[in-house]
Scaffold this motif. Sequence first.
Motif, PDB file in Angstrom:
ATOM      1  N   VAL A 167      -6.714  32.389  -1.133  1.00 45.74           N
ATOM      2  CA  VAL A 167      -7.214  32.392  -2.513  1.00 45.74           C
ATOM      3  C   VAL A 167      -8.270  33.477  -2.717  1.00 45.74           C
ATOM      4  N   PHE A 168      -9.185  33.601  -1.767  1.00 42.88           N
ATOM      5  CA  PHE A 168     -10.216  34.631  -1.884  1.00 42.88           C
ATOM      6  C   PHE A 168      -9.574  36.011  -1.924  1.00 42.88           C
ATOM      7  N   ALA A 169      -8.597  36.203  -1.063  1.00 44.14           N
ATOM      8  CA  ALA A 169      -7.956  37.511  -1.000  1.00 44.14           C
ATOM      9  C   ALA A 169      -7.236  37.812  -2.304  1.00 44.14           C
ATOM     10  N   HIS A 207     -15.526  35.836  -6.733  1.00 39.81           N
ATOM     11  CA  HIS A 207     -15.998  35.146  -7.935  1.00 39.81           C
ATOM     12  C   HIS A 207     -14.878  34.467  -8.704  1.00 39.81           C
ATOM     13  N   ALA A 208     -13.797  35.153  -8.838  1.00 41.18           N
ATOM     14  CA  ALA A 208     -12.702  34.599  -9.637  1.00 41.18           C
ATOM     15  C   ALA A 208     -12.052  33.417  -8.929  1.00 41.18           C
ATOM     16  N   ALA A 209     -12.178  33.358  -7.635  1.00 42.67           N
ATOM     17  CA  ALA A 209     -11.613  32.223  -6.904  1.00 42.67           C
ATOM     18  C   ALA A 209     -12.522  31.017  -7.092  1.00 42.67           C
ATOM     19  N   VAL A 231      -5.862  38.631   5.295  1.00 47.22           N
ATOM     20  CA  VAL A 231      -6.917  39.059   6.207  1.00 47.22           C
ATOM     21  C   VAL A 231      -7.359  40.484   5.892  1.00 47.22           C
ATOM     22  N   VAL A 232      -6.380  41.348   5.805  1.00 50.05           N
ATOM     23  CA  VAL A 232      -6.696  42.743   5.545  1.00 50.05           C
ATOM     24  C   VAL A 232      -7.311  42.920   4.160  1.00 50.05           C
ATOM     25  N   HIS A 233      -6.728  42.222   3.219  1.00 43.98           N
ATOM     26  CA  HIS A 233      -7.247  42.351   1.860  1.00 43.98           C
ATOM     27  C   HIS A 233      -8.707  41.920   1.784  1.00 43.98           C
ATOM     28  N   LEU A 234      -8.979  40.817   2.436  1.00 41.82           N
ATOM     29  CA  LEU A 234     -10.334  40.287   2.414  1.00 41.82           C
ATOM     30  C   LEU A 234     -11.327  41.309   2.954  1.00 41.82           C
ATOM     31  N   LEU A 235     -10.923  41.991   4.014  1.00 38.51           N
ATOM     32  CA  LEU A 235     -11.847  42.927   4.659  1.00 38.51           C
ATOM     33  C   LEU A 235     -11.988  44.234   3.907  1.00 38.51           C
ATOM     34  N   LEU A 236     -10.882  44.700   3.359  1.00 40.64           N
ATOM     35  CA  LEU A 236     -10.920  46.063   2.842  1.00 40.64           C
ATOM     36  C   LEU A 236     -11.180  46.177   1.355  1.00 40.64           C
ATOM     37  N   VAL A 237     -10.605  45.300   0.584  1.00 36.42           N
ATOM     38  CA  VAL A 237     -10.871  45.398  -0.848  1.00 36.42           C
ATOM     39  C   VAL A 237     -11.557  44.147  -1.369  1.00 36.42           C
ATOM     40  N   GLY A 238     -11.853  43.253  -0.459  1.00 36.22           N
ATOM     41  CA  GLY A 238     -12.395  41.932  -0.812  1.00 36.22           C
ATOM     42  C   GLY A 238     -13.706  41.974  -1.540  1.00 36.22           C
ATOM     43  N   GLY A 239     -14.295  40.854  -1.626  1.00 37.73           N
ATOM     44  CA  GLY A 239     -15.428  40.655  -2.517  1.00 37.73           C
ATOM     45  C   GLY A 239     -16.747  41.201  -2.050  1.00 37.73           C
ATOM     46  N   ALA A 255     -11.611  42.076  -8.229  1.00 43.79           N
ATOM     47  CA  ALA A 255     -12.190  41.171  -9.211  1.00 43.79           C
ATOM     48  C   ALA A 255     -11.346  41.176 -10.480  1.00 43.79           C
ATOM     49  N   VAL A 256     -10.861  42.343 -10.814  1.00 45.70           N
ATOM     50  CA  VAL A 256     -10.076  42.491 -12.033  1.00 45.70           C
ATOM     51  C   VAL A 256      -8.656  42.933 -11.674  1.00 45.70           C
ATOM     52  N   PRO A 257      -7.699  42.070 -11.882  1.00 42.57           N
ATOM     53  CA  PRO A 257      -6.320  42.377 -11.522  1.00 42.57           C
ATOM     54  C   PRO A 257      -5.866  43.732 -12.043  1.00 42.57           C
ATOM     55  N   ALA A 258      -6.204  44.029 -13.280  1.00 48.83           N
ATOM     56  CA  ALA A 258      -5.749  45.263 -13.885  1.00 48.83           C
ATOM     57  C   ALA A 258      -6.220  46.477 -13.097  1.00 48.83           C
ATOM     58  N   LEU A 259      -7.202  46.269 -12.227  1.00 44.16           N
ATOM     59  CA  LEU A 259      -7.778  47.403 -11.534  1.00 44.16           C
ATOM     60  C   LEU A 259      -6.975  47.826 -10.311  1.00 44.16           C
ATOM     61  N   LEU A 260      -6.181  46.935  -9.794  1.00 43.17           N
ATOM     62  CA  LEU A 260      -5.431  47.254  -8.586  1.00 43.17           C
ATOM     63  C   LEU A 260      -4.565  48.478  -8.808  1.00 43.17           C
TER      64      LEU A 260
END
Lengths: 190, 190, 190, 190
Positions: C27-29, C34-36, C109-117, D120-125
């Motif tokens: 969910v975080f990824a 914040h949105a999660a 996992v990767v998403h969390l680390l690289l573009v995550g929050g 944070a913002v889907p549109a940004l991906l």
Amino acid sequence: MTYRSTERTRQKKDAKRTAMMQAAVRVFAEKGYHAATVRDIVSAADVAVGTFYFYFPDKETLFVYLYEETAEFLLQALKQAVKGRATLPKKISAAVQSYVNIGVFEPAVVHLLLVGGVGAVPALLEQRARFRKSLVDLWQEPLDEAMDKGLILPQNTRRSAEALSGAIDEVVLHLLDRPDPQQYASATVV
Amino acid sequence: MTYRSTERTRQKKDAKRTAMMQAAVRVFAEKGYHAATVRDIVSAADVAVGTFYFYFPDKETLFVYLYEETAEFLLQALKQAVKGRATLPKKISAAVQSYVNIGVFEPAVVHLLLVGGVGAVPALLEQRARFRKSLVDLWQEPLDEAMDKGLILPQNTRRSAEALSGAIDEVVLHLLDRPDPQQYASATVV
Amino acid sequence: MTYRSTERTRQKKDAKRTAMMQAAVRVFAEKGYHAATVRDIVSAADVAVGTFYFYFPDKETLFVYLYEETAEFLLQALKQAVKGRATLPKKISAAVQSYVNIGVFEPAVVHLLLVGGVGAVPALLEQRARFRKSLVDLWQEPLDEAMDKGLILPQNTRRSAEALSGAIDEVVLHLLDRPDPQQYASATVV
Amino acid sequence: MTYRSTERTRQKKDAKRTAMMQAAVRVFAEKGYHAATVRDIVSAADVAVGTFYFYFPDKETLFVYLYEETAEFLLQALKQAVKGRATLPKKISAAVQSYVNIGVFEPAVVHLLLVGGVGAVPALLEQRARFRKSLVDLWQEPLDEAMDKGLILPQNTRRSAEALSGAIDEVVLHLLDRPDPQQYASATVV
DNA sequence: CATGAATGAGGGTTCATTCAT
DNA sequence: AATGAATGAACCCTCATTCAT
């Protein structure tokens, strides 16, 4: 003390019940009804949450019951103190002394009754009224007697009894704020 | 700036603020601090939740402020009542009368102070102590004066002032329970 | 004690805890910190809101912990991949391959680390810095070695290690955008 | 800078619009998309909340627009830097230098692009993907050229361009962590 | 154009209570 | 009897957004 093993709770195996009630008075007195959580109570009594609901139907019922028992305890103590003295001033003095003693050894009892969660639980308003009425009754009798004997001026003794019970509460509360309430209490005259 | 502020706007804002505070006193008095929800307050004031937080920082702050203000109000009323009378009995009588009047027209005020949520809010303990002390101070002066004039026996007037303030509270509380508190109040002597 | 704990109970609890953490990473990824919402997480894990707070102190703490754990996991995987190869190009190649594999099976996992929050949670800035530093450290050693052996030109290997770790991240990210990341990864040279 | 009065925003009266955009980049960079409130932005720009919604449809749109513009700005700067040099190493060096300069004077720009609220913002991906692709394109051309001239070994220049852009990002990020990024940047070779 | 009071959905978190073990 | 994991309603509070002035 308050919840001392009366006839009701004399079964041998309810050590847990007793522990929870002792813990509950303390916790309620310390935090107020709402802020005190069932978890606070059970962990102070060193039992599990589920156990609470085995012995008591719910938090509110316990609270009301505790208030009732506490009030009864204080009332009995004051009655004893008053009964043993001959004159009105001595009765008052003895009552204050006794009140303060309880307040010193069981602050929770006094706190629960005087500044505690009244208002938090609707069912308690009625209970509180009964308690105050009993206190007033307690004083009216000696006042009537003193008036009959001409020791005090003719007056509305109901009103005076109310005043007296309120006066004692307030004095005790102030005494309990001092570092040495019991010594101070000895020097009380009204 | 097409938008004129500090004009009617300002007044309206203050009015709403006041309305919300009045609603809050009522709700707090009725339910106690914890049981009173912000939603209760705002629906009593007929505004949205967000509006509450536009006017007040949070529930607790408002409560403490309300307590403070209420205490001050009662204190001033009693001071006025006491100042205008010459003798101690008349002072007491006037205070009770004034107290009862407030209790009749603003039951919430009295309830908040006397049986309200003290204990629920830690910050309030100190505030309550200040309030009680002010009450005691209020009575000590006339008592000292009466003692100096030989109108009452030599005594610890501090203690007596405490007793007196407690007595008055209790009497007023009992009076307010009657159907016709104000009539009854006229017949008070101590 | 009719209730046997530390048996199947213990295992079940751990299993649920793990399940919730996995749901949380996803969910975080997917939505960012914040949105999660906690509600998102618990419904992904198919439990009630309260259950979340039974297992974790709060949302932020869980997130930070998850980040930490995830970073550690990736770091170990890369270390393993690097250790098993003899030459620098092979090390790089193996790292990319391993990185991509993780990214395919555990995109979260990767998403969390690289573009995550990162940035959403202040406490994470430091954590992220540590993670990046570890990555750089990972590469500096082989680079130093290669330079000592004269296999690469004399250079600031710290800077090169930074460049290398950034380069790999970016390449992996691009690879993961393709339909067949793993096949492509085989053909990587730098 | 980013939002510098381009052709789009050159109307004379939009000082407020500009102020809000400048404030927004700062605030977004500082707190991340979600934690940055519209109120934060408007108070940084010293206008009222309502004004925000006169100039921008909503928070998200502004954010996306800002990202877009910021990316474009950085891209142009790098293109300029690269264009002016003859050899690949010099191009890289110039790009890093320029990148660092921007990072020093406008940290918000870099933060927004690299660690900011992506996710944070889907549109940004999608927007982010475009930005990364442009960066890669930027490097592929010189790489192809260098390969044609035999200055570098035959290789998959697409992959190398990806690697290069990632490498530069990381190096710049590390440089910006130092106390004297610009001095250090001068000594960069790859 | 600009303002800021007002709104209310929705977020994080707590806690009384239940129930399978 | 006793346990404690699980539940979910309800609380306090925030904040994007609207609109009368």
